[in-house]
Design a protein around this motif. Structure first.
Motif, PDB file in Angstrom:
ATOM      1  N   ASN A 150       3.921  20.691 -16.145  1.00 47.81           N
ATOM      2  CA  ASN A 150       3.461  22.056 -15.848  1.00 47.81           C
ATOM      3  C   ASN A 150       3.848  23.042 -16.945  1.00 47.81           C
ATOM      4  N   GLY A 151       3.738  22.568 -18.195  1.00 45.32           N
ATOM      5  CA  GLY A 151       4.001  23.424 -19.342  1.00 45.32           C
ATOM      6  C   GLY A 151       5.467  23.611 -19.669  1.00 45.32           C
ATOM      7  N   VAL A 152       6.356  22.972 -18.904  1.00 44.78           N
ATOM      8  CA  VAL A 152       7.802  23.109 -19.148  1.00 44.78           C
ATOM      9  C   VAL A 152       8.301  21.897 -19.925  1.00 44.78           C
ATOM     10  N   LYS A 153       8.977  22.133 -21.018  1.00 45.10           N
ATOM     11  CA  LYS A 153       9.537  21.066 -21.843  1.00 45.10           C
ATOM     12  C   LYS A 153      10.605  20.303 -21.055  1.00 45.10           C
ATOM     13  N   LYS A 170       7.648  24.054  -8.015  1.00 42.92           N
ATOM     14  CA  LYS A 170       6.183  23.986  -7.944  1.00 42.92           C
ATOM     15  C   LYS A 170       5.717  24.325  -6.536  1.00 42.92           C
ATOM     16  N   SER A 171       4.732  25.199  -6.435  1.00 43.17           N
ATOM     17  CA  SER A 171       4.204  25.549  -5.119  1.00 43.17           C
ATOM     18  C   SER A 171       3.373  24.395  -4.568  1.00 43.17           C
ATOM     19  N   LEU A 172       3.170  24.420  -3.265  1.00 45.11           N
ATOM     20  CA  LEU A 172       2.453  23.347  -2.588  1.00 45.11           C
ATOM     21  C   LEU A 172       1.020  23.207  -3.099  1.00 45.11           C
ATOM     22  N   TYR A 173       0.410  24.323  -3.500  1.00 43.68           N
ATOM     23  CA  TYR A 173      -0.997  24.319  -3.901  1.00 43.68           C
ATOM     24  C   TYR A 173      -1.181  24.242  -5.414  1.00 43.68           C
ATOM     25  N   GLU A 174      -0.085  24.207  -6.159  1.00 41.91           N
ATOM     26  CA  GLU A 174      -0.163  24.152  -7.612  1.00 41.91           C
ATOM     27  C   GLU A 174      -0.429  22.722  -8.069  1.00 41.91           C
ATOM     28  N   SER A 175      -1.266  22.558  -9.069  1.00 43.38           N
ATOM     29  CA  SER A 175      -1.561  21.222  -9.583  1.00 43.38           C
ATOM     30  C   SER A 175      -0.365  20.700 -10.386  1.00 43.38           C
ATOM     31  N   LEU A 176      -0.349  19.393 -10.581  1.00 45.67           N
ATOM     32  CA  LEU A 176       0.721  18.755 -11.348  1.00 45.67           C
ATOM     33  C   LEU A 176       0.165  18.350 -12.709  1.00 45.67           C
ATOM     34  N   LYS A 177       0.661  19.000 -13.764  1.00 46.40           N
ATOM     35  CA  LYS A 177       0.192  18.728 -15.126  1.00 46.40           C
ATOM     36  C   LYS A 177       1.280  17.950 -15.880  1.00 46.40           C
ATOM     37  N   ILE A 178       0.894  16.780 -16.369  1.00 56.07           N
ATOM     38  CA  ILE A 178       1.853  15.903 -17.040  1.00 56.07           C
ATOM     39  C   ILE A 178       1.419  15.666 -18.482  1.00 56.07           C
ATOM     40  N   GLU A 179       2.332  15.876 -19.413  1.00 55.27           N
ATOM     41  CA  GLU A 179       2.110  15.541 -20.818  1.00 55.27           C
ATOM     42  C   GLU A 179       3.012  14.364 -21.176  1.00 55.27           C
ATOM     43  N   LEU A 180       2.428  13.346 -21.801  1.00 55.84           N
ATOM     44  CA  LEU A 180       3.215  12.163 -22.147  1.00 55.84           C
ATOM     45  C   LEU A 180       2.705  11.508 -23.415  1.00 55.84           C
ATOM     46  N   ILE A 181       3.484  10.568 -23.930  1.00 54.93           N
ATOM     47  CA  ILE A 181       3.093   9.776 -25.095  1.00 54.93           C
ATOM     48  C   ILE A 181       2.868   8.355 -24.621  1.00 54.93           C
ATOM     49  N   ASN A 182       1.645   7.843 -24.809  1.00 52.29           N
ATOM     50  CA  ASN A 182       1.315   6.506 -24.304  1.00 52.29           C
ATOM     51  C   ASN A 182       1.808   5.419 -25.259  1.00 52.29           C
TER      52      ASN A 182
END
Length: 466
Positions: A426-429, A443-455
């Motif tokens: 969610n944009g947090v390092k 995270k609020s109940l209605y907020e989406s979960l955004k994940i950044e990763l290295i495959n």
């Protein structure tokens, strides 16, 4: 009239002669002997008389006197708008209304620290405590731990307060007398008696709990109250009942005093709960599981895997080990193990008795700080080492060590496997699992979960789950 009287007399005399003849000539002449039976074949089901005669009855009076003045009534005021009604669509939401909840608490030192359940004080806008002498004080929430359902309050009294001392709940025995002291149904200073019915009970089915089970009557309002032994020492904090009616029907459950004591000490010293992690995954044995995995033991905790770099890993625990004891406490089920570990901190040392290839050995394990958690949608993650980050050319992040079974195929199709690095949520390092927990908690109940990763190809990927 004379004929009737004559007939009655003749009949009576005839009966007497007949009975006498039977006794004299027919019935066996057996003597009747009265003796004291020193070994009766049947004993009464109650042992009350025996206890009273031998003087072995538990001293409930002394235990109650040592406890009632240290158990308090806790009032929790919350503000609630209630559920949306049909009228709200036309006239707008109504003003929030005060809702009052009540429970119990236990004074644990003369300075006014009070232990209770987290669910008693949850979401409180205002807390007050009433002592057994009817004095009422405003209470401050020092800290709480939802996992163990323990909270710590503080009041400022104008005198030293009576308090209950902690017992060692590990030494409490099944069958031991206990008293439950609390405020059920807003009735103050209520004392009920029972025995410890079982230990290390897990009501969640996830081996995350370890309650003391008792048959002392506990009802709504008893939550947060004291479970004490016959010396008036705190064995547990009454927390839950199992009932189809919402009231007591024979079973109640308490957080063991060793766990409660450790939680409040951590809150007072660190501001949060310090959990010492063993570093294994596995489960309790029974006949079916033992047959399936090919072992002869039916009691203990089977080690299915060992977490990398954990205390168990460094101590040499292996897949297939069977934990039989921890610190001389028998381990029959997983909650025996987790219950004891819940009273430990990072860097504490526990001694495990293991069965490995049919041989018994003792291993000392230094507990570590929790470096692994289960992340929704992803799976198990842990703090990444410098070598993990270097492998994926990442500056920061946490390492995926086990994919969620439900989404495993999806992740692998996108080139995400065990070992990949999550760098932001969610944009947090992200630098540690603590960062992950903090982001997920906020995270609020209605907020989406955004994940950044290295495959696994070293490519940065972004995923957005709604």
């Amino acid at each position: 009239m004379k004929k009737i009287i004559t007939l009655v007399l003749v009949s009576a005399l005839g009966g007497i002669f007949t009975l006498g003849a039977y006794k004299l000539f027919i019935q066996d002449n057996k003597p009747v002997v009265v003796t004291a039976d020193t070994s009766p074949a049947f004993l009464p089901t109650s042992n009350l008389n025996t206890l009273l005669k031998t003087g072995e009855a538990p001293d409930f009076v002394s235990a109650a006197e040592n406890t009632v003045n240290a158990v308090v009534h806790v009032k929790n005021v919350t503000m609630s708008s209630g559920q949306m009604s049909f009228q709200d669509f036309f006239y707008g939401r109504s003003s929030p209304k005060a809702q009052v909840g009540t429970g119990s608490g236990v004074i644990i030192n003369a300075d006014g620290y009070i232990i209770t359940n987290n669910h008693v004080i949850n979401n409180a806008q205002e807390l007050s405590v009433t002592l057994n002498n009817n004095k009422t004080y405003k209470a401050e929430l020092v800290g709480a731990d939802p996992k163990t359902d323990i909270a710590l309050l503080k009041i400022e009294a104008d005198e030293d307060l009576p308090f209950v001392t902690f017992a060692d709940s590990d030494t409490a025995k099944v069958g031991e007398w206990v008293l439950a002291v609390g405020n059920p149904f807003n009735l103050t200073s209520t004392v009920t008696a029972g025995i410890i019915s079982a230990k290390s009970r897990d009501l969640s089915g996830t081996s995350a709990q370890s309650f003391i089970q008792t048959d002392a009557a506990v009802n709504p309002g008893n939550s947060g109250g004291a479970l004490v032994n016959t010396n008036g020492e705190l064995v547990g904090i009454n927390t839950a009942i199992t009932s189809q009616t919402g009231s007591y029907i024979g079973y109640s459950f308490a957080v063991p005093s060793n766990i409660a004591r450790k939680v409040v000490e951590d809150i007072m010293e660190y501001g949060n709960v310090q959990n010492g992690i063993l570093g294994i995954q596995g489960g309790a044995l029974n006949s079916d599981i033992a047959e399936r995995i090919g072992v002869s033991d039916t009691e203990g905790v089977y080690v299915d895997s060992v977490v990398e770099d954990s205390g168990a890993d460094k101590a040499g625990l292996q897949k297939g080990d069977i934990i039989k004891e921890i610190d001389d406490i028998k381990v029959s089920k997983f909650s025996d193990l987790t219950g004891h570990l819940s009273a430990k901190r990072p860097n504490d040392v526990v001694n495990l008795k293991l069965s490995r290839d049919g041989k018994i050995k003792t291993v000392a394990v230094t507990l570590a700080k929790n470096e692994t958690i289960t992340m929704p949608l992803v799976g198990r993650i842990k703090n990444a080492k410098a070598t993990d980050l270097k492998k994926y050319r990442a500056e920061n992040g946490v390492k995926i060590i086990q994919l969620n079974e439900e989404y495993e195929e999806y992740w692998k199709n996108n080139g995400v496997t065990q070992g990949c690095i999550i760098t932001a949520i969610n944009g947090v390092k992200i630098n540690s699992v603590d960062d992950v927990q903090r982001v997920l908690k906020n995270k609020s109940l209605y907020e989406s979960l955004k994940i950044e990763l290295i495959n696994e190809q070293g490519e940065k990927e972004r995923y957005n789950f709604r």
